[in-house]
Design a protein around this motif. Sequence first.
Motif, PDB file in Angstrom:
ATOM      1  N   ARG A 149       0.353   5.402   0.514  1.00 27.70           N
ATOM      2  CA  ARG A 149      -0.584   6.472   0.827  1.00 27.70           C
ATOM      3  C   ARG A 149      -0.752   7.422  -0.349  1.00 27.70           C
ATOM      4  NH1 ARG A 149       1.388   6.848   6.976  1.00 27.70           N
ATOM      5  NH2 ARG A 149      -0.625   6.704   7.967  1.00 27.70           N
ATOM      6  N   LYS A 150      -1.918   7.832  -0.451  1.00 21.10           N
ATOM      7  CA  LYS A 150      -2.328   8.792  -1.485  1.00 21.10           C
ATOM      8  C   LYS A 150      -2.305   8.167  -2.881  1.00 21.10           C
ATOM      9  CE  LYS A 150      -3.152  12.186  -4.024  1.00 21.10           C
ATOM     10  NZ  LYS A 150      -3.493  13.582  -4.094  1.00 21.10           N
TER      11      LYS A 150
ATOM     12  N   ARG B 290       0.837  -1.198   0.000  1.00 16.91           N
ATOM     13  CA  ARG B 290       0.000   0.000   0.000  1.00 16.91           C
ATOM     14  C   ARG B 290       0.874   1.250   0.000  1.00 16.91           C
ATOM     15  NH1 ARG B 290      -5.326  -0.826   3.442  1.00 16.91           N
ATOM     16  NH2 ARG B 290      -6.129  -0.144   1.443  1.00 16.91           N
TER      17      ARG B 290
END
Lengths: 268, 268
Positions: free
Chosen positions: A90-91, A88
């Motif tokens: 972020r953003k 993952r």
Amino acid sequence: MTLPPGDSAPGKPEATISIDEDRSVVEAKEPSLHRRILEDVEGKILSGEWPPGHRIPFEHELTEQYQCSRMTVNKAITELVKRGLIERRRKSGSYVTHPHAQSAVLEIHDIRLEVESLGLPYRYERRARLSRAAKAADRRLMELAEQARLVEISALHYAGAQPFCLEERLINLAAVPEAINESFEATAPGAWLISQVPWSAAEHRIRAVGADARTAELLAIAPGTPCLVVERRTWSGGVYITHVRLTYPGEKHELVAEFAPSHPKQAL
Amino acid sequence: MTLPPGDSAPGKPEATISIDEDRSVVEAKEPSLHRRILEDVEGKILSGEWPPGHRIPFEHELTEQYQCSRMTVNKAITELVKRGLIERRRKSGSYVTHPHAQSAVLEIHDIRLEVESLGLPYRYERRARLSRAAKAADRRLMELAEQARLVEISALHYAGAQPFCLEERLINLAAVPEAINESFEATAPGAWLISQVPWSAAEHRIRAVGADARTAELLAIAPGTPCLVVERRTWSGGVYITHVRLTYPGEKHELVAEFAPSHPKQAL
DNA sequence: CTGATGATTATGTATATACATTATATCCAT
DNA sequence: ATGGATATAATGTATATACATAATCATCAG
């Protein structure tokens, strides 16, 4: 939140909250929602539909698709992250990982169980036991203090009449002082140690060697016969507990490891 | 049940919700609360303070101790359940699991990386490649259909001038039809396959064998020299993709498996 | 064009709440 | 006592919400 019983949500099986009139149609225990999401996503990845590098839908998109809360989606995806299938950012989003190393899970059972699962009678025979000061070679092996004392044990595990495995073990008396009172004539040191010391980590080294003269004699094989050697070091919070070398004779013994694709992180 | 370094909540580091006036005291990235709970509980188990069979505090008790919501406690404990350290029983409580088998994690890297991490120059040499129908022996190995076609590859991986590993591989053309167009002269099949097919499971069998005449010649060793043989079957959703036998010569090669603590168990 | 700035957005963590599920415990009638 | 209904307690799942964090993107000044 709504959860309409038969529509919009992808691949959704019927019967969700309908325990109104006919309780007999129980519908074989459908799994929880976060499991279904997890399995759907996992399936897409394993099938190749979502290849490595592919950005999977955002949490809010999955929320929309499955008509559920973000926490539920998050639980599913977080689990796949732990399994190493997803990464993952972020953003940016969540991406299917590029498989790097495979991590195999090697199940290591007690030798008695190993033998008995072959349907053979198990017998343990302690050959030698002495307590002595650590030599330089031991300290290389186990990172011991200068004046450390050890118990050294040599034993054979039999499957029927045949030697199954030669065990050569060192126990650090600083970590397990009780070992000084134990003869290990009846109980194998492995089983005894578990009952004594909780341990936190271990390292295994597996290799093939030709039997030297002494080993060959003990295992009743010809010198030079290929043997599978498993060396294990075990410690508890930085303190070495024990070092053991298990020598399995011949070409018959196999270690089996089951796998799942993975690359970093925890085992599952 | 008290671990008071500073106050009520056990082991709680200072600075929790205090971002009111002085943002400079950031306090070196304390881990999330559910992680702290997880680690605390795991520590108690691995240290032996909570032995197998011990009932750990109820969720509502931990909620009280850590002054947090039940979901947070639940997240931590659920993770420990997945790791096999804890077993939960409704209405009864959560218990430290009893030992069964030890599981070690074996990381298996690409052979090129293995060689290069030894600081040696890597070279790959394909020796033979043919496509053919599956024989009875192959079907035993891979559970193939009657008329399945295979690509068979034999290759050598070198570390410097020395042969490092002999690779003998079968690829199921039903699963990877693209393999028919690939010569594998430059690229090793392992790396190529990973880029082509996602895989869901694999099985490894590890054993020691003496080199037969042909193998000995290829690996430039004496016949009978002990070799470590790793056989791997890989499949994706029930379909066999590939079978590979990797033969590592001599006594030098080692497989290393780190044990990621899962629980205090057997086979010490 | 470059670099700083601030807005935007996806994920990370945590809360409070709700209801379902499932053993266990309790109580009551036989 | 014994069996069976009922209450209870602990986990299992899910929701809606909130704010923190980090990376990216768009904007604008120089």
